[in-house]
Design an enzyme around this catalytic site. Structure first.
Site, PDB file in Angstrom:
ATOM      1  N   LYS A 107       0.824  -1.214   0.000  1.00 33.96           N
ATOM      2  CA  LYS A 107       0.000   0.000   0.000  1.00 33.96           C
ATOM      3  C   LYS A 107       0.851   1.253   0.000  1.00 33.96           C
ATOM      4  CE  LYS A 107      -4.063  -2.226   1.805  1.00 33.96           C
ATOM      5  NZ  LYS A 107      -4.650  -2.711   3.066  1.00 33.96           N
ATOM      6  N   LYS A 189      -6.463 -16.529 -11.170  1.00 32.71           N
ATOM      7  CA  LYS A 189      -7.802 -16.735 -10.651  1.00 32.71           C
ATOM      8  C   LYS A 189      -8.651 -15.486 -10.849  1.00 32.71           C
ATOM      9  CE  LYS A 189      -6.544 -15.363  -6.054  1.00 32.71           C
ATOM     10  NZ  LYS A 189      -6.865 -15.157  -4.736  1.00 32.71           N
ATOM     11  N   LYS A 192     -10.645  -8.992  -8.854  1.00 31.26           N
ATOM     12  CA  LYS A 192     -10.872  -7.668  -9.403  1.00 31.26           C
ATOM     13  C   LYS A 192      -9.695  -7.409 -10.328  1.00 31.26           C
ATOM     14  CE  LYS A 192     -11.846  -4.934  -5.843  1.00 31.26           C
ATOM     15  NZ  LYS A 192     -11.544  -3.778  -4.992  1.00 31.26           N
TER      16      LYS A 192
END
Ligand code: TRP
Length: 326
Positions: A107, A189, A192
């Site tokens: 982040k 997979k 988003k």
């Protein structure tokens, strides 16, 4: 106990990877499922969309089968005890270990202009969420393993310093049923993702579902019997196993084995079966989302259950810490 971030829309990967387990768990355990609205402030300080996002996440989870009359389904910000426990736990968390957290480092890279202290102590807040109910089992995906490891660390540290209050929280999954939900673009997979056609959302309309499925990568088919399936074909079969009937799957397996498979037909079938699976959930979620009064009642009911459990824990915590002066 588990937490759901109110960012983004639920997709098929979320459904089979998480929500389906919640629905099963709620019948076997005393469950607390929380919308992590406070956590979202660490990366999304603008709260304009928050209410809509919280309502969406609640609606989608209820539409998938979470029962607010069974599990406690609540918003993090409605349970003030969370913030109190978070504060105490912050005194037990070392800056060094927080800085080493993988999600923190990610982040920092993504939000380099907003590296706030909340981002650093994200795992502390998550620990507070969990141990506030003295929860033992936390159904989460692999990406949350380090946070769970830290939750155990903080809970144990509290117990050693102030006395046994918390059980050790552990990640939980139904081991036998680790389902794989592959992406439609043949890589990785379903998540988003940047490729908007690779992911099926539970809010997609019928035409969009069909279109996305038809765009999945295929080839001209096997020419020799017993050819191993390429990954992207394996993926289409894997998706079919999630939503299609056994005889349908069997037919296409046989067609593949005999080199007579027509991927166009297979994807058409998969598209229809996806529509049959997703459409009822989408319609249910839409109805719930448009019923503000119902959602208000859900949140109130959930908060009430969560506060009751939180209150009991915090009495133990304050007593253990010696914060009860009268
Ligand atoms: N960090 C979790 C995620 O990114 C969300 C979360 C918040 C959570 N609090 C939690 C998960 C407590 C499990 C338990 O998905």
């Amino acid at each position: 106990m588990s937490g759901i971030r109110p960012t983004g829309f639920l997709h098929l990967g979320n459904y089979f990877g998480a929500v389906k387990n919640y629905v099963r768990l709620q019948n076997e355990f005393e469950c607390y499922f929380m919308v992590a609205d406070l956590h979202s402030l660490t990366t999304h300080p603008d709260t304009k969309e928050l209410k809509t996002n919280v309502q969406r996440v609640l609606s989608e989870n209820i539409a998938c089968g979470l029962d607010p009359d069974n599990a406690a389904l609540y918003c993090q910000s409605h349970v003030y005890e969370t913030s109190e426990l978070y504060l105490y736990l912050n005194m037990l968390a070392y800056i060094g270990e927080l800085e080493k957290t993988v999600t923190f480092k990610d982040k920092v890279r993504q939000h380099e202009n907003n590296v706030n202290a909340g981002l650093l102590t994200y795992p502390v807040l998550q620990t507070a969420d969990i141990i506030l109910h003295r929860a033992s089992y936390v159904p989460v995906g692999k990406d949350q393993e380090q946070h769970l490891e830290m939750a155990r660390q903080f809970a144990n540290r509290f117990n050693h310093r102030y006395g046994d209050v918390f059980p050790e929280p552990h990640a939980f999954n139904y081991g036998d049923e680790l389902v794989k939900v592959p992406s439609l673009d043949g890589a990785g997979k379903m998540s988003k993702s940047e490729n908007q056609y690779a992911t099926l959302y539970l809010s997609d309309d019928d035409e969009l579902i069909r279109k996305k499925v038809m765009k999945a990568k295929t080839d001209s088919g096997p020419t020799e019997p017993n050819t191993p399936k390429p990954d992207y074909i394996e993926n289409i079969f894997a998706l079919m196993k999630l939503v299609s009937a056994d005889d349908v799957i069997k037919k296409f397996e046989e067609d593949y084995a005999t080199c007579s498979i027509r991927y166009g037909d297979m994807k058409k079938q998969l598209g229809e079966d996806m529509v049959s699976f997703i459409a009822p959930i989408r319609e249910k979620a839409d109805n719930i989302r448009n019923n503000e009064q119902y959602l208000k009642e859900v949140m109130e009911k959930g908060a009430e259950k969560a506060r009751k459990s939180a209150k009991a824990t915090m009495e133990l915590v304050r007593k253990a810490m010696g914060l009860n002066y009268y």
